[in-house]
Design a protein around this motif. Structure first.
Motif, PDB file in Angstrom:
ATOM      1  N   TYR A  54       6.648  -2.323  -0.073  1.00 56.50           N
ATOM      2  CA  TYR A  54       5.972  -2.432   0.533  1.00 56.50           C
ATOM      3  C   TYR A  54       5.236  -4.277   0.546  1.00 56.50           C
TER       4      TYR A  54
ATOM      5  N   THR B  63       1.695  -7.075   2.355  1.00 58.60           N
ATOM      6  CA  THR B  63       1.047  -6.710   3.743  1.00 58.60           C
ATOM      7  C   THR B  63       0.151  -8.662   4.207  1.00 58.60           C
TER       8      THR B  63
ATOM      9  N   GLY C  66      -7.387  -7.000  -0.195  1.00 54.77           N
ATOM     10  CA  GLY C  66      -8.357  -6.524   0.169  1.00 54.77           C
ATOM     11  C   GLY C  66      -9.478  -5.121   0.631  1.00 54.77           C
TER      12      GLY C  66
ATOM     13  N   GLY D 155      -7.886  -2.375   1.535  1.00 57.67           N
ATOM     14  CA  GLY D 155      -7.389  -0.799   0.471  1.00 57.67           C
ATOM     15  C   GLY D 155      -6.434  -0.214   1.632  1.00 57.67           C
TER      16      GLY D 155
ATOM     17  N   THR E  71      -3.211  -1.227   2.715  1.00 55.61           N
ATOM     18  CA  THR E  71      -2.507  -1.049   2.205  1.00 55.61           C
ATOM     19  C   THR E  71      -2.037   0.603   1.545  1.00 55.61           C
ATOM     20  N   GLN E  72      -2.628   0.013   0.091  1.00 52.62           N
ATOM     21  CA  GLN E  72      -2.596   1.986  -0.177  1.00 52.62           C
ATOM     22  C   GLN E  72      -3.028   3.300   0.648  1.00 52.62           C
TER      23      GLN E  72
ATOM     24  N   ASN F  23       1.464  -9.158 -10.932  1.00 53.74           N
ATOM     25  CA  ASN F  23       1.587  -9.199  -9.601  1.00 53.74           C
ATOM     26  C   ASN F  23       0.742  -7.546  -9.493  1.00 53.74           C
TER      27      ASN F  23
HETATM   28  C1  LIG Z   1       0.446  -6.312  -3.154  1.00 48.90           C
HETATM   29  C2  LIG Z   1       0.281  -6.351  -1.963  1.00 48.90           C
HETATM   30  C3  LIG Z   1       1.203  -5.142  -0.925  1.00 48.90           C
HETATM   31  C4  LIG Z   1      -1.345  -5.423  -2.218  1.00 48.90           C
HETATM   32  O1  LIG Z   1      -2.048  -5.455  -0.215  1.00 48.90           O
HETATM   33  P1  LIG Z   1      -3.643  -5.108  -0.299  1.00 48.90           P
HETATM   34  O2  LIG Z   1      -3.940  -5.333   1.069  1.00 48.90           O
HETATM   35  O3  LIG Z   1      -4.401  -5.958  -0.803  1.00 48.90           O
HETATM   36  O4  LIG Z   1      -3.622  -3.841  -1.027  1.00 48.90           O
HETATM   37  P2  LIG Z   1      -5.313  -3.247  -1.093  1.00 48.90           P
HETATM   38  O5  LIG Z   1      -6.074  -3.634  -0.767  1.00 48.90           O
HETATM   39  O6  LIG Z   1      -4.383  -1.129  -0.301  1.00 48.90           O
HETATM   40  O7  LIG Z   1      -5.629  -2.464  -2.535  1.00 48.90           O
HETATM   41  C5  LIG Z   1      -5.357  -3.610  -3.664  1.00 48.90           C
HETATM   42  C6  LIG Z   1      -5.616  -3.086  -4.696  1.00 48.90           C
HETATM   43  O8  LIG Z   1      -5.060  -3.679  -5.927  1.00 48.90           O
HETATM   44  C7  LIG Z   1      -6.236  -3.837  -6.718  1.00 48.90           C
HETATM   45  N1  LIG Z   1      -6.459  -5.484  -7.121  1.00 48.90           N
HETATM   46  C8  LIG Z   1      -6.540  -6.291  -6.738  1.00 48.90           C
HETATM   47  N2  LIG Z   1      -5.698  -8.063  -6.679  1.00 48.90           N
HETATM   48  C9  LIG Z   1      -6.234  -7.639  -8.507  1.00 48.90           C
HETATM   49  C10 LIG Z   1      -6.083  -7.736  -9.582  1.00 48.90           C
HETATM   50  N3  LIG Z   1      -5.823  -9.663  -9.866  1.00 48.90           N
HETATM   51  N4  LIG Z   1      -5.919  -7.691 -11.191  1.00 48.90           N
HETATM   52  C11 LIG Z   1      -5.503  -6.042 -10.505  1.00 48.90           C
HETATM   53  N5  LIG Z   1      -6.200  -5.271  -9.303  1.00 48.90           N
HETATM   54  C12 LIG Z   1      -6.221  -5.906  -8.413  1.00 48.90           C
HETATM   55  C13 LIG Z   1      -7.545  -4.340  -6.081  1.00 48.90           C
HETATM   56  O9  LIG Z   1      -8.539  -3.647  -6.607  1.00 48.90           O
HETATM   57  C14 LIG Z   1      -7.178  -2.757  -4.772  1.00 48.90           C
HETATM   58  O10 LIG Z   1      -7.212  -2.126  -5.982  1.00 48.90           O
HETATM   59  P3  LIG Z   1      -8.369  -0.592  -6.314  1.00 48.90           P
HETATM   60  O11 LIG Z   1      -8.704   0.145  -4.705  1.00 48.90           O
HETATM   61  O12 LIG Z   1      -8.134   0.606  -7.343  1.00 48.90           O
HETATM   62  O13 LIG Z   1      -9.755  -1.641  -6.325  1.00 48.90           O
HETATM   63  C15 LIG Z   1      -0.329  -7.306  -0.955  1.00 48.90           C
HETATM   64  O14 LIG Z   1      -0.871  -8.265  -1.957  1.00 48.90           O
HETATM   65  C16 LIG Z   1       1.792  -8.278  -0.852  1.00 48.90           C
HETATM   66  O15 LIG Z   1       1.606  -7.998   0.302  1.00 48.90           O
HETATM   67  N6  LIG Z   1       2.068  -8.654  -1.613  1.00 48.90           N
HETATM   68  C17 LIG Z   1       2.932  -9.828  -1.798  1.00 48.90           C
HETATM   69  C18 LIG Z   1       4.497  -9.036  -1.541  1.00 48.90           C
HETATM   70  C19 LIG Z   1       3.838  -8.047  -2.714  1.00 48.90           C
HETATM   71  O16 LIG Z   1       3.885  -8.496  -3.934  1.00 48.90           O
HETATM   72  N7  LIG Z   1       4.136  -7.064  -2.637  1.00 48.90           N
HETATM   73  C20 LIG Z   1       4.727  -5.473  -3.601  1.00 48.90           C
HETATM   74  C21 LIG Z   1       5.885  -6.232  -4.334  1.00 48.90           C
HETATM   75  S1  LIG Z   1       6.534  -5.057  -5.404  1.00 48.90           S
END
Ligand SMILES: CC(C)(COP(=O)(O)OP(=O)(O)OC[C@H]1O[C@@H](n2cnc3c(N)ncnc32)[C@H](O)[C@@H]1OP(=O)(O)O)[C@@H](O)C(=O)NCCC(=O)NCCS
Length: 183
Positions: free
Chosen positions: A90, A92, A98, A100, A102-103, A130
């Motif tokens: 995945y 985003t 940030g 939720g 993606t979750q 990450n």
């Molecule tokens: C990883 C990714 C998909 C997350 O997307 P997002 O829309 O921010 O995700 P969500 O908002 O649904 O959830 C993020 C969760 O990570 C947590 N989080 C974010 N940064 C964090 C950090 N530095 N340390 C710990 N937790 C962290 C948030 O608190 C949240 O968890 P919670 O709801 O339990 O508090 C996004 O950052 C991304 O696209 N990254 C680049 C591509 C990638 O890395 N993909 C995954 C490859 S394995």
């Protein structure tokens, strides 16, 4: 780009389409960490990226996370049909992170693939530097299974990868599902 369809909820997951390529390019340009998701820096590369994913003869089941008519994310499963398993991944776009979403999208797609999708096991890996990716995996019901130590060499530093799996028989997570549109 806005293509809001009044029949479609504001936020949903639905099949990726070739005409999402412009949104995909915007997502890849939105954050440096997208570079590890593939080489998408031009419209032609975005077209090719989407075409590879939507190829009906390929192994991928890619779903767009759509918000107000825009593809703001991707939740995809790359299927190993012989074993009924799938590699789950995945991303985003920066502006949609940030919140939720993606979750919720990941949990929705994982539930679907392990029921109607017919898969038995989903698996994924994320770099331990990450942590947001690990939070998405756990929220989607994945269980941590292991650690691949010093797997990648990134900018001169060796990075561990945490591995996760979710079985059809595992307890589903508690979450707010998104509408999932199959068309
Ligand atoms: C990883 C990714 C998909 C997350 O997307 P997002 O829309 O921010 O995700 P969500 O908002 O649904 O959830 C993020 C969760 O990570 C947590 N989080 C974010 N940064 C964090 C950090 N530095 N340390 C710990 N937790 C962290 C948030 O608190 C949240 O968890 P919670 O709801 O339990 O508090 C996004 O950052 C991304 O696209 N990254 C680049 C591509 C990638 O890395 N993909 C995954 C490859 S394995």
């Amino acid at each position: 780009m806005t293509r809001a369809d009044p029949a479609v909820p504001h936020v949903c997951v639905r099949p990726l389409r070739q005409d999402d390529a412009a949104d995909v390019l915007a997502a890849f340009r939105s954050a440096p960490d997208m570079a590890r998701q593939g080489a998408v820096t031009t419209p032609a590369e975005a077209d090719a990226y989407v075409a590879r994913l939507v190829d009906p003869d390929g192994p991928h089941r890619p779903r767009a996370l759509e918000e107000r008519g825009q593809c703001v994310g991707l939740v995809a499963v790359s299927v190993d049909a012989a074993h009924r398993t799938g590699w789950f991944w995945y991303w985003t776009t920066a502006a949609a992170r940030g919140r939720g979403l993606t979750q919720r999208a990941a949990a929705t797609v994982a539930d679907h693939e392990l029921t109607a999708g017919g898969l038995h096991r989903l698996e994924l890996g994320h770099r331990t530097n990450n942590p947001a990716s690990g939070a998405v995996a756990r929220a989607a019901g994945f269980v941590r299974e292991g650690l691949e130590r010093e797997k990648f060499l990134i900018d001169g530093v060796r990075v561990d990868v945490a591995t996760y799996g979710r079985l059809r028989t595992d307890p589903p997570p508690s979450y707010r599902p998104l509408p999932i549109i199959e068309r």
